[in-house]
Design a protein around this motif. Structure first.
Motif, PDB file in Angstrom:
ATOM      1  N   UNK B 230      12.350   2.156  49.782  1.00 40.19           N
ATOM      2  CA  UNK B 230      11.802   0.754  50.181  1.00 40.19           C
ATOM      3  C   UNK B 230      11.248   1.837  51.236  1.00 40.19           C
ATOM      4  N   UNK B 271     -10.636  -6.733  52.073  1.00 37.72           N
ATOM      5  CA  UNK B 271     -10.074  -7.734  52.037  1.00 37.72           C
ATOM      6  C   UNK B 271      -8.774  -7.608  50.659  1.00 37.72           C
ATOM      7  N   UNK B 272      -9.767  -6.655  49.617  1.00 34.20           N
ATOM      8  CA  UNK B 272      -8.642  -7.141  48.152  1.00 34.20           C
ATOM      9  C   UNK B 272      -7.218  -6.541  49.193  1.00 34.20           C
ATOM     10  N   UNK B 275      -4.880  -8.293  51.056  1.00 38.06           N
ATOM     11  CA  UNK B 275      -4.319  -9.391  49.849  1.00 38.06           C
ATOM     12  C   UNK B 275      -3.564  -8.825  49.016  1.00 38.06           C
ATOM     13  N   UNK B 279       0.527 -10.062  49.156  1.00 37.34           N
ATOM     14  CA  UNK B 279       0.950 -10.264  48.757  1.00 37.34           C
ATOM     15  C   UNK B 279       2.772  -9.410  48.541  1.00 37.34           C
ATOM     16  N   UNK B 282       4.958  -8.800  51.440  1.00 38.48           N
ATOM     17  CA  UNK B 282       5.993  -9.797  51.274  1.00 38.48           C
ATOM     18  C   UNK B 282       7.073 -10.768  50.063  1.00 38.48           C
ATOM     19  N   UNK B 284       8.421  -8.112  49.163  1.00 38.01           N
ATOM     20  CA  UNK B 284       9.760  -6.868  49.136  1.00 38.01           C
ATOM     21  C   UNK B 284      10.856  -7.557  49.572  1.00 38.01           C
ATOM     22  N   UNK B 286      14.866  -7.556  51.699  1.00 36.64           N
ATOM     23  CA  UNK B 286      15.335  -6.795  52.525  1.00 36.64           C
ATOM     24  C   UNK B 286      16.236  -6.443  52.014  1.00 36.64           C
TER      25      UNK B 286
END
Lengths: 471, 694
Positions: B230, B271-272, B275, B279, B282, B284, B286
């Protein structure tokens, strides 16, 4: 036979074939629309396409570290632009895709311009139409006919669009057209010609029942487009206007800046996808549910983010929340505007009379209702003209036809010449003389429905593409 | 909605294109290559230390020079050649031009061009340097036009003269080389960025898999490893963020500012990347903390056990069903004639036989899901025990206890109501007492096992009474009809003789209608008392004979008709055994029996339970889960020692042999095993019986 998917596959293939690295997509005006209908920006960004350029844009910088994917219609201008581009290449390597059949001579002149050997691919990918919904495409042609005859330019564009459609779906069809329409016949002939000429392209695996290309002329039913629609997508189209999935809301009173133009795409908007064909009333309640749902998900202001877990949860939910808030505000605005227009233009009442004109045969009551509505100041001149057009089409040969009186009423109402002219035009276009069948006989309607259902049963996979020719 | 759709048609013009292009390009490439080869020859020797005459000779050998006389005017500018306007030869193509039109190629440039064509990794002259040097030299040559000593200039050792055409070609070539070599900063950064993204694409799923598994309490991955991963992934994300930020601000402060498109490109990349991070990051989930993980692990273990047992259960069930079908057939075929006489009270006994009724049906009829659950778990426990997984057994026991508590509560409520009615039937109670006395005597015989019973947890006792109670109903009849001892044996014979479809019916009827059950209540109570003790001794014996039998042999031929009490006992056995494992390895079968009756008289059972135990009519039949028919049989055999019993046993053995054969043929090894176990059991019972009867 999903046209959106067909085009999307083409675009994906182009991007994939160009390999890794930063890419620029070089398009012309039309292909820009074609691509934008099937790909969102963020979707295409993830495929390393960072810039979108118009081939005719002069203000392009030399960026040798970019790969260029050119998706162009095979027009003369585009070939010329491309030749110039290849003489002085601005990008490191070019992958060229034409959206339709390109002539051998054009290929030759392009090849001779490519002295620096920057071209890595020249292909024809037949994504030459605007895929609106999986089952609907458009060519964005406004006015394809002059009188009852084809505008030759539009005829060739339409032929190209149709043949590209067939190729992208890999279908070599049997063509049927409406006998009563000269325009339909011409188009059918042109498509046939292309298929004959490019027979190599159309060599697909034969199916037992050949696919059917059905070409219909709207003139057989001029009524339906004159009626006000009450499903979501149709209402938006009718009352606000959809252009390549974009809706211009700038005329909406008190519209916020970021809602001036919204995109309604069934591909990326679940709510729209689920509701586009629903009734206006149902939309209302669905919107309410959507709002309630949203309220639930909305982070409460009182609820402070105290623990790390809270924050984490918030951060994790936020993008979703944000997306949802975008969807909610968009649809609420659109539906709100629709209902405002409905009440402002008195559309419920207008629509009722329209239905009566279309479906019933009570001349005196219809005439009375039309006259009454023409007196109503809230009925717009456009709606007024449409009512008169409907009357004119239905009671064209009625013994006590009082069209002249209604025309006078229109004039008195102050309806502009432009609209008043439409009444005679519509009779010329879709009057009794032109129609093959009796549109207004209820018996017929039932029979047609029966036939249609039967057709659906026997040939479930024949997708009939409605091709709309605008008046 | 949409059928799968292949990529639409396409047509490539590439080969055509290449053909046309090749014709054009070939000419150009040959030209360039020729020039470069000559250039190489011209620079192959040490120009500075070679005499000019010699140089000239070499130069002339590379390319034949055009004759001076043939060219009176400079072909480029048209000026007439004279003494002042001298002719110059291009060293690369041999053509003639005037000094003004002459170009020079510096040695570094020449080297670059030649080495680049030799290998692409050539010398790394910075792109800005080489053009400058060329321009510089050209300017020098222009300035030298006016100088009188231009002749000296001609001997420039470090430059090569050429015409504008050759120079142009070479410069184009140079540009190409530069482009090939030069990678702008943005590309370098971008490549790094993509590498990071790839890493994420590779690692993130791995992590998610780990995290999901850890969160589920699995121990496939170690928590430390996962948290390391992680951290690693998060670091990559930070790197992506940093890199994309760097790209965004690249050259921003440069003067003049970069082209708007460059800026747009940078913005889009950023920007990409954002993104991408959003994407993926989030996604991942916990990881659990250490403590949480321990908890999860426990939970998971339980779950897995349960699942595994359920699976096994299902497998056994199906097997049992199979067997049922077969035994049905067998019994019908062999014993069909016996059926008719056994009507009336007989159905009960029929049900008791070895006839495997469809267990599944029974279960589905079970009105109380809790009971179903309970009986599932008990059988799980048995299986777990057989597999020597004590930890699982413990867990399951815990589970069972909870379920039973739940069930007890439900049942006591019902029972209390029923008990009120019961109170009215005191006279019956008297009868009961009598039976109890009888039973006590039997129990003494039955031995010390009852001692263990006291150690059992309360819940069992609580449950058992009610469950047993209704189950006894059939027995009552038996008790009346036959002498107690022989009843099971008889019943087993009965079952075999009767068609299977018949056998379950009476039970179902009873279980379904509580009212009926109540009618029987008075009778049932006494019988219950009497029965339990009678069973005990056999159970024990059986146990001695095959201590391990319960687990393995259990399910194949479920015995619906088997005295429900017996079934209940089975169910509970494992449980009790479990508990006893700690205390004494006692007789599992004996125990359940003895406690049940005990509460009423001997064991100082709390009074409310007695009434509670009586009612609950519906349960007993449904309860009977996977009992071991053979054990049952042995019971009967022991008790009754009837001739039919032996016959039946033999028949049964034959049947089983046939099944084993069949199973073997079908390659169902596990089934074979179970069946073999059964067979052994049967044989043992038979031997025992023979011994007993003889």
């Amino acid at each position: 036979m999903n046209v959106v998917f067909a085009v999307k596959q083409y675009i994906s293939k182009m991007i994939e074939d160009s390999g890794p690295g930063m890419k620029v997509l070089l398009m012309d005006k039309e292909t820009t629309g074609i691509v934008s209908m099937v790909y969102t920006q963020s979707e295409i960004l993830q495929k390393e396409v960072y810039l979108f350029e118009r081939i005719d844009s002069q203000n392009r910088e030399i960026m040798k570290h970019l790969k260029a994917i050119c998706f162009l219609r095979p027009t003369k201008e585009n070939v010329d632009y491309l030749i110039q581009e290849l003489r002085r290449p601005k990008y490191s390597i070019y992958f060229i895709y034409f959206s339709n059949v390109i002539s051998k001579s054009d290929v030759k002149s392009l090849a001779e311009a490519d002295e620096q050997e920057v071209v890595a691919e020249v292909q024809e990918f037949y994504g030459d139409y605007i895929a609106v919904n999986p089952h609907l495409f458009s060519l964005n042609i406004l006015g394809c006919c002059q009188g009852r005859n084809w505008d030759p330019v539009q005829l060739s564009r339409t032929t190209q669009g149709l043949t590209a459609l067939l190729l992208s779906l890999k279908k070599c069809p049997m063509i049927r057209y409406q006998l009563s329409s000269e325009a339909a016949k011409r188009l059918a002939e042109c498509v046939k010609q292309v298929i004959t000429k490019e027979y190599e392209l159309f060599e697909f695996r034969r199916t037992e029942v050949p696919p059917l290309l059905l070409i219909l002329d709207r003139c057989d039913d001029a009524i339906t487009p004159l009626l006000n629609q009450w499903t979501y997508q149709a209402m938006v189209h009718e009352l606000l206007g959809i252009n390549n999935n974009r809706i211009d809301l700038s005329r909406v009173p008190g519209i916020s800046k970021d809602l001036r133009e919204v995109v309604l795409s069934a591909e990326n908007d679940e709510f729209y996808a689920n509701n586009m064909h629903l009734n206006f009333a149902e939309i209302g309640s669905n919107i309410k549910n959507l709002m309630e749902d949203f309220q639930k998900k909305k982070p409460k202001e009182q609820q402070k983010l105290e623990s790390i877990a809270d924050m984490k949860a918030f951060v994790e939910n936020y993008p979703q929340f944000k997306k949802m808030s975008g969807t909610v505000s968009k649809h609420v605005t659109v539906v709100g505007e629709l209902s405002r227009l409905v009440s402002e233009r008195n559309l419920l009442e207008v629509s009722e009379v329209e239905q009566e004109l279309a479906c019933q045969n009570d001349h005196s009551s219809a005439l009375q209702n039309v006259k009454r509505l023409l007196q109503n100041p809230r009925v717009t001149e456009f709606d007024a003209a449409r009512l008169v057009m409907l009357y004119a089409l239905h009671y064209e040969r009625h013994s006590s036809n009082s069209l002249p009186g209604l025309m006078m009423d229109l004039r008195n109402k102050g309806v502009s010449e432009k609209y008043r002219k439409l009444v005679s035009a519509v009779i010329e276009y879709g009057g009794k003389r032109v129609r093959g069948s009796d549109l207004f006989s209820p018996k017929d309607a039932v029979a047609i429905t029966k036939q249609f259902l039967k057709g659906l049963k026997t040939s479930g996979y024949h997708c009939v593409y409605h091709w709309r020719s605008h008046l | 909605m949409w059928e799968p759709q292949e990529l639409g048609a396409m047509r490539s013009h590439l080969s055509d294109f290449k053909k046309h292009r090749a014709a054009r390009i070939d000419h150009y490439v040959v030209e360039v290559n020729k020039l470069i080869i000559r250039l190489e020859k011209l620079t192959a020797f040490d120009r500075t230390n070679t005499e000019s005459a010699k140089i000239r000779a070499i130069e002339k050998s590379v390319v034949p020079w055009v004759n001076d006389q043939d060219v009176p005017f400079c072909p480029d500018c048209g000026n007439k050649f004279s003494i002042r306007n001298r002719r110059h030869h291009c060293r690369l193509c041999g053509s003639i031009m005037c000094k003004k039109c002459m170009e020079l190629i510096s040695l570094p440039l020449a080297n670059k061009l030649t080495s680049a064509s030799k290998d692409s990794l050539s010398t790394h002259t910075s792109p800005s340097q080489s053009p400058n040097s060329v321009h510089g030299s050209r300017r020098g040559s222009i300035s030298s036009v006016s100088s009188v000593s231009s002749v000296l200039d001609e001997k420039d050792d470090d430059r090569i003269r050429c015409c504008t055409h050759c120079k142009d070609t070479l410069l184009k070539r140079e540009q190409q080389i530069d482009e090939k070599e030069h990678t702008p900063d943005i590309v370098k950064l971008y490549e790094k960025l993509r590498l990071c993204m790839e890493k994420v694409d590779q690692k993130a799923p791995e992590y998610i898999k780990m995290a999901a598994s850890l969160n589920a309490g699995e121990t496939t991955y170690s928590l430390e490893h996962a948290s390391d991963l992680r951290v690693e992934v998060q670091k990559v994300y930070e790197l992506i963020d940093a890199l994309s930020k760097k790209i965004l601000t690249l050259d921003l402060k440069q003067d003049p500012p970069p082209h708007p498109n460059t800026l747009r490109l940078q913005r889009m990349i950023r920007y990409s990347a954002t993104l991408f991070v959003q994407e993926k990051l989030l996604g991942l989930m916990s990881l659990p903390t250490k403590e949480q993980f321990e908890e999860l692990k426990k939970k998971r273990k339980q779950e897995i056990e349960r699942k595994r047992i359920l699976e096994r259960q299902a497998a056994l069930e199906s097997q049992r069903r199979l067997e049922e079908r077969r035994s049905d057939l067998a019994s019908r075929a062999t014993n069909g004639e016996v059926v008719p006489p056994r009507r009336g009270p007989a159905p009960l006994r029929k049900a008791e036989g070895w006839l495997p009724l469809s267990e599944g049906q029974r279960q589905s009829e079970d009105p109380d899901p809790l009971l179903q659950q309970i009986h599932n778990i008990t059988s799980f426990i048995r299986q777990a025990k057989a597999a020597d997984r004590t930890d699982e057994v413990l867990m399951l026991q815990e589970n069972l206890r909870q379920l039973q508590d739940e069930y007890d509560q439900q049942q006591t409520e019902k029972a209390i109501e029923l008990s009120r009615r019961q109170a009215e039937e005191e006279d019956l109670q008297r009868e009961q007492l009598q039976v109890l006395r009888e039973r006590e005597w039997e129990r003494e015989q039955g031995q010390a096992a009852s001692l263990h019973t006291r150690t059992r947890s309360l819940d069992f006792r609580e449950i058992r009474p009610f469950q047993l109670e209704p189950g006894r109903e059939p027995r009552t009849h038996l008790a009346h009809a036959l002498d107690l001892g022989s009843s099971p044996a008889q019943s087993s014979t009965a079952t075999k003789t009767s068609p299977p479809s018949l056998a379950p019916e009476p039970f179902r009827g009873w279980s379904g209608s509580p009212a009926l059950g109540q009618e029987f209540l008075p009778q049932s109570t006494p019988s219950q008392r009497s029965e339990a003790p009678s069973l005990n001794p056999f159970d024990e014996e059986e146990d001695l004979a095959s201590p391990s039998a319960e687990g393995t042999a259990s399910p194949p031929a479920p015995e619906p008709s088997l005295g429900p009490p017996a079934r209940l006992l089975r169910e509970y056995n494992p449980f009790e055994e479990e508990e006893e494992e700690e205390a004494v390895a006692g007789n599992p079968f004996a125990r359940p029996d003895s406690p049940a009756p005990n509460p009423f008289d001997e064991e100082d059972e709390p009074p409310p339970r007695t009434p509670a135990s009586l009612p609950v009519p519906g349960n007993p039949f449904e309860e009977a889960p996977c009992t071991n028919p053979f054990e049952e049989d042995s019971d009967g055999g022991q008790e009754g020692a009837e001739p039919i019993e032996e016959e039946l046993l033999l028949q049964q053995i034959d049947n089983i042999k046939a099944y084993i054969f069949d199973a073997k043929q079908c390659g169902r090894l596990d089934e074979v095993e179970v069946l073999t176990e059964n067979l052994r059991e049967l044989k043992r019972t038979l031997a025992k019986q023979k011994g007993g009867s003889d």
